[in-house]
Design a protein around this motif. Structure first.
Motif, PDB file in Angstrom:
ATOM      1  N   VAL B  61       0.851  -1.193   0.000  1.00  0.00           N
ATOM      2  CA  VAL B  61       0.000   0.000   0.000  1.00  0.00           C
ATOM      3  C   VAL B  61       0.890   1.248   0.000  1.00  0.00           C
ATOM      4  N   THR B  62       0.316   2.354  -0.435  1.00  0.00           N
ATOM      5  CA  THR B  62       0.966   3.653  -0.275  1.00  0.00           C
ATOM      6  C   THR B  62       0.022   4.522   0.540  1.00  0.00           C
ATOM      7  N   SER B  63       0.581   5.546   1.170  1.00  0.00           N
ATOM      8  CA  SER B  63      -0.266   6.387   2.023  1.00  0.00           C
ATOM      9  C   SER B  63      -0.189   7.843   1.599  1.00  0.00           C
ATOM     10  N   PHE B  64      -1.222   8.562   1.903  1.00  0.00           N
ATOM     11  CA  PHE B  64      -1.238  10.012   1.682  1.00  0.00           C
ATOM     12  C   PHE B  64      -2.209  10.640   2.662  1.00  0.00           C
ATOM     13  N   TYR B  65      -2.009  11.919   2.897  1.00  0.00           N
ATOM     14  CA  TYR B  65      -2.893  12.591   3.839  1.00  0.00           C
ATOM     15  C   TYR B  65      -4.126  13.107   3.119  1.00  0.00           C
ATOM     16  N   THR B  67      -7.905  15.326   3.255  1.00  0.00           N
ATOM     17  CA  THR B  67      -8.464  16.499   3.917  1.00  0.00           C
ATOM     18  C   THR B  67      -9.443  16.003   4.962  1.00  0.00           C
ATOM     19  N   GLN B  68      -9.264  16.463   6.153  1.00  0.00           N
ATOM     20  CA  GLN B  68     -10.106  15.973   7.237  1.00  0.00           C
ATOM     21  C   GLN B  68     -11.500  16.589   7.174  1.00  0.00           C
ATOM     22  N   SER B  69     -12.456  15.868   7.685  1.00  0.00           N
ATOM     23  CA  SER B  69     -13.815  16.386   7.751  1.00  0.00           C
ATOM     24  C   SER B  69     -14.334  16.128   9.166  1.00  0.00           C
ATOM     25  N   GLY B  70     -13.793  16.882  10.089  1.00  0.00           N
ATOM     26  CA  GLY B  70     -14.172  16.663  11.472  1.00  0.00           C
ATOM     27  C   GLY B  70     -13.264  15.640  12.104  1.00  0.00           C
ATOM     28  N   GLY B  71     -12.485  16.051  13.050  1.00  0.00           N
ATOM     29  CA  GLY B  71     -11.552  15.120  13.677  1.00  0.00           C
ATOM     30  C   GLY B  71     -10.139  15.347  13.181  1.00  0.00           C
ATOM     31  N   LYS B  72      -9.264  14.465  13.576  1.00  0.00           N
ATOM     32  CA  LYS B  72      -7.846  14.591  13.263  1.00  0.00           C
ATOM     33  C   LYS B  72      -7.585  14.280  11.796  1.00  0.00           C
ATOM     34  N   ARG B  73      -6.438  14.740  11.314  1.00  0.00           N
ATOM     35  CA  ARG B  73      -6.057  14.488   9.925  1.00  0.00           C
ATOM     36  C   ARG B  73      -5.948  12.994   9.658  1.00  0.00           C
ATOM     37  N   ARG B  74      -6.505  12.565   8.536  1.00  0.00           N
ATOM     38  CA  ARG B  74      -6.497  11.150   8.215  1.00  0.00           C
ATOM     39  C   ARG B  74      -5.311  10.760   7.346  1.00  0.00           C
ATOM     40  N   THR B  75      -4.824   9.559   7.566  1.00  0.00           N
ATOM     41  CA  THR B  75      -3.877   8.966   6.641  1.00  0.00           C
ATOM     42  C   THR B  75      -4.645   7.954   5.800  1.00  0.00           C
ATOM     43  N   TYR B  76      -4.677   8.195   4.512  1.00  0.00           N
ATOM     44  CA  TYR B  76      -5.354   7.273   3.602  1.00  0.00           C
ATOM     45  C   TYR B  76      -4.347   6.264   3.070  1.00  0.00           C
ATOM     46  N   TYR B  77      -4.839   5.076   2.833  1.00  0.00           N
ATOM     47  CA  TYR B  77      -3.993   4.045   2.246  1.00  0.00           C
ATOM     48  C   TYR B  77      -4.601   3.566   0.938  1.00  0.00           C
ATOM     49  N   GLN B  78      -3.711   3.344  -0.020  1.00  0.00           N
ATOM     50  CA  GLN B  78      -4.151   2.910  -1.341  1.00  0.00           C
ATOM     51  C   GLN B  78      -3.374   1.648  -1.697  1.00  0.00           C
ATOM     52  N   ILE B  79      -4.059   0.686  -2.256  1.00  0.00           N
ATOM     53  CA  ILE B  79      -3.402  -0.577  -2.608  1.00  0.00           C
ATOM     54  C   ILE B  79      -2.554  -0.394  -3.869  1.00  0.00           C
ATOM     55  N   THR B  80      -1.430  -1.078  -3.898  1.00  0.00           N
ATOM     56  CA  THR B  80      -0.541  -1.022  -5.067  1.00  0.00           C
ATOM     57  C   THR B  80      -0.739  -2.281  -5.915  1.00  0.00           C
TER      58      THR B  80
END
Lengths: 120, 120
Positions: B61-65, B67-80
DNA sequence: TGTCGTACTACGACTATCGTAGTAACAGTA
DNA sequence: TACTGTTACTACGATAGTCGTAGTACGACA
């Protein structure tokens, strides 16, 4: 051949399953697991003997020395009533485990080369 | 509820399965696993995030930040692509695992009270 | 005497999971 | 403004099962 990380949690169950047929010992259990799985899973010696210790500590098996017939003296293990109950419990759990994992495992299918554009 | 010792080895696979539908983040993955299994399996937070780290380290997987929508900043993960291949491999392995374990799991049945006298 | 097969035993490394705890950001309520 | 709740992680140390490596012990057979 299967990595034992996925079997982990069922080694004890497999051993107990074989002990249902009567007392046995390490070497024989090991050979029988290989045979029954057509060598798809071969338990490591250290894993096996540490499982025996765990099972005995938990009261699921008892051990006794057998008369050797060529080779070193054998330690036989016999399943207890608690062992039988634990085994049945694990069998029921296995049904659940299958349901859970199967909810995430899809049958292999050729992946199209196109990009996925319908992310939510 | 399932103890995770039996799921161990398939947490990564479950996470990848969900990421096949598009990028996601810890909290959402966690909720989705609970939902899909009808709360039969609830992944622990620490287990989940350590799985993410492992998957990223292995290039699945790769990760990226996001945009948060209420709450702490999210780390998103995407499958490679490697992740997709690993997932397919684990799916095939799951078929094998089922065969292996099923060779030792018997359907629950009332145990007769008599003693076993036909030991080999 | 040496090798082969059987049958363990010891020990330390590794890894995944888990419990506990803490941090950070925003939203809603009073 | 202060507080509470929900989201979203992050850190850290403990535990347990598996594994690799190595060694021991006994008997059979040549």
């Amino acid at each position: 051949m299967i990595s034992s990380d996925v079997i982990r949690g069922y080694n004890d169950t497999m051993i107990l399953a074989l002990l249902l047929d009567g007392p046995s010992y390490g070497y024989e259990i090991s050979k029988e697991i290989s045979r029954r799985t057509q060598e798809k899973y071969v338990i490591k010696e250290t894993t096996l003997y540490s499982a025996f210790n765990r099972l005995e500590k938990n009261g699921y098996v008892t051990s006794f020395y057998g008369t050797q017939s060529g080779g070193k003296r054998r330690t036989y293990y016999q399943i207890t009533q608690a062992g039988r109950e634990y085994y049945q419990e694990k069998c029921r759990e296995w049904e659940l485990t299958q349901q859970v994992v199967s909810a995430f495992v899809r049958p292999a299918q050729p992946q199209p080369e196109q990009e996925v554009t319908t992310w939510k």
